[in-house]
Design an enzyme around this catalytic site. Structure first.
Site, mmCIF file in Angstrom:
data_model
loop_
_atom_site.group_PDB
_atom_site.id
_atom_site.type_symbol
_atom_site.label_atom_id
_atom_site.label_comp_id
_atom_site.label_asym_id
_atom_site.label_seq_id
_atom_site.Cartn_x
_atom_site.Cartn_y
_atom_site.Cartn_z
ATOM 1 N N LYS A 191 1.001 -1.198 0.086
ATOM 2 C CA LYS A 191 -0.097 -0.201 -0.030
ATOM 3 C C LYS A 191 0.955 1.310 -0.053
ATOM 4 C CE LYS A 191 -2.051 2.816 3.147
ATOM 5 N NZ LYS A 191 -1.881 3.827 2.367
ATOM 6 N N GLU A 266 10.245 0.751 10.220
ATOM 7 C CA GLU A 266 11.429 1.867 9.925
ATOM 8 C C GLU A 266 10.618 3.222 9.936
ATOM 9 O OE1 GLU A 266 12.877 4.915 8.556
ATOM 10 O OE2 GLU A 266 12.821 4.096 6.352
ATOM 11 N N GLU A 399 10.374 15.659 15.190
ATOM 12 C CA GLU A 399 10.664 15.477 13.734
ATOM 13 C C GLU A 399 9.961 16.682 12.964
ATOM 14 O OE1 GLU A 399 11.429 12.197 10.673
ATOM 15 O OE2 GLU A 399 9.738 11.686 11.863
#
Length: 511
Positions: A191, A266, A399
């Site tokens: 996906k 990840e 982040e």
């Protein structure tokens, strides 16, 4: 608003190429059946380039069924047969390199030179690497470890893999998910992010054209909440590989745990860039600008926190700011463009929010704004350097995922390494020094899956990519990735031909 000129030769004719739909199941394009549509938008202009039907749960079921049907034949192929197919795949990708580069730049806003020189050749090289690696699934040598038995290791494919890839590197992430999985004999349902499906679909089509059997690679393009969660929780999916934010990764892990799936994650990063006082200052400044701005900063390994030893700090800030100001924003397809837009206006506004809040506690040295004029139509944001923030501040710890570099000073080597490790993340880092003992210490003590020395960003197919701590676990690329995509089976043969084994006395009888 739809732009009827999006199919001009200098771009990519998305509507023409995906007129049959944006799902790829059992070797053919098809339409999604969720009843909802989604638009792929060019972030450089804000114009729609493709509207397609999203995948629903029924489409995921069909894709998983196709992968499950293809699994016995593909798993039963010899390593040489799988290798040959992947070599043909690499050749098809090379023939279509320009097509891939233009599609990637259109959907992501990447400068064409980045797509041409990084994303596409990296993907071709990765495919060629796994073509070779398919023939080298290593295990422990056979031997008589007990004395009376011969043991050996079988490394077997695990079944249907359900993977989810992010929007920042759609082509490379598709390759990182697909290639080790199929090289090891698995089949896959991928996906991609619903905002960037184009190159994942082209990738699957190229695989079919290279002779990889129908159903080995399937693409479902839908939302994370509907298609993604259904894929992760599907009972016929034996493993999930996810690349994306740490927050979403936690949700993926929660769903996968319920069905006891193999899981590879990840996740996010906040890479430190540690500059010791004997570093080459010009190399460090150039490395910081390139490492921070690659892919408009939308890279989980991008340099985001520069820690500079105090004797070099002021000069580093000034030189890095000056170099940032030379970076040319522009149309991704125009010659001379260095930096494209962010992926969307929403992402641009998110990045701007971080910078605007930082003005209250830090110094914005350069950038910190969206450009005006023609570029205002796109999701552009100027390269930004922030100095003098506190270690516990938002721009240092969170982040941002944009063209923003934060610079902080440090005094001792101990302090520099401690600051580098002082976030929840541990994906990548770099250390800059002419002293081999300093850099060796940094590579030992910085907690990250990759530590560069006097450089930041390069990756190679032969070496693994993956993180520590909240950056996830497991590896992409390299032969190490086979640890994620294979089952290890111990096979043990008796060599004695004796009916009554000595160890049986622990259950009945005496010696």
């Amino acid at each position: 608003m739809h732009n009827p000129g999006n199919a001009t030769p200098d771009r990519f004719p998305a509507e023409e190429r995906f007129a049959e739909g944006a799902q790829y199941i059992a070797g053919r394009l098809t339409r999604g059946t969720s009843g909802r549509t989604h638009a792929v938008v060019d972030p450089a202009s804000g114009e729609e380039v493709l509207r397609y039907e999203l995948a629903g749960t029924a489409d995921v079921d069909r894709a998983v069924a196709a992968a499950r049907e293809a699994f016995p034949g593909w798993a039963g192929a010899t390593p040489g047969e799988r290798s040959d197919a992947l070599h043909r795949f690499a050749a098809v990708l090379a023939d279509r390199a320009e097509d891939f580069a233009r599609a990637e730049s259109l959907q992501c806003g990447k400068p064409l030179k980045l797509s041409r020189e990084f994303d596409v050749p990296g993907t071709i090289d990765n495919t060629a690497f796994f073509a070779g690696a398919a023939r080298l699934l290593q295990g422990q040598s056979a031997g008589e470890y007990s004395g009376d038995h011969t043991s050996y290791i079988r490394r077997e494919p695990i079944g249907v893999v359900g993977s989810i890839a992010p929007w920042n590197y759609p082509l490379q992430m598709a390759a990182w998910k697909v290639l080790p999985a199929i090289a090891a004999g698995n089949t896959i349902v991928l996906k991609p992010a619903e905002i960037t499906p184009l190159t994942s679909l082209l990738f699957a089509q190229a695989a079919t054209d290279a002779g990889i059997p129908d159903g080995v690679i399937n693409i479902v393009t839908g939302t994370g909440r509907e298609a993604g969660e259904h894929l992760v929780g599907h009972p016929d999916v034996t493993m999930t590989s996810f690349t994306g934010s740490t927050a979403v990764g936690k949700r993926v892990a929660e769903i996968a745990t319920a069905t006891v799936k193999r899981l590879h994650l990840e996740l996010g990063g906040k890479a430190p860039f540690v500059v010791f006082d004997d570093a080459d200052p010009e190399a460090a400044a150039h490395g910081a600008v390139a490492g921070a701005l690659i892919n408009t900063g939308q890279d989980c390994t991008a340099a985001t926190r520069a820690y500079v030893q105090r004797p070099l700090y002021d000069a580093f800030v000034a030189r890095t700011a000056a170099l940032m100001e030379t970076v040319r924003l522009g149309d991704p397809f125009a010659a001379g463009t260095d930096l494209g837009p962010l992926i969307s206006h929403a992402q641009r506004d998110r990045v701007a929010g971080f910078v605007d809040r930082a003005r209250a506690y830090a110094r914005v040295v350069t950038g910190g704004e969206a450009p005006e004029g023609e570029l205002a139509k796109g999701a552009y944001y100027r390269p930004t350097l922030i100095a003098d923030a506190a270690q516990d501040s938002e721009v240092v710890q969170s982040e941002i995922f944009g063209p923003v570099l934060v610079v902080l000073p440090f005094d001792t080597d101990d302090e520099g390494i401690a600051l580098a490790n002082d976030t929840p993340y541990g994906l990548a880092a770099s250390a800059w020094s002419r002293d081999v003992y300093r850099t060796n210490r940094a590579t030992r003590e910085i907690k990250a899956g990759c530590v560069w020395v006097n450089d930041h960003i390069p990756i190679i197919s032969e070496m693994p990519h993956g993180g520590y701590k909240s950056s996830g676990y497991g590896k992409d690329m390299s032969a190490y990735s086979f640890e994620e995509y294979t089952q290890i089976k111990h096979v043990m043969f008796d060599n004695t031909a004796v009916a009554a084994k000595d160890w049986h006395r622990t259950v009945f009888g005496d010696r």
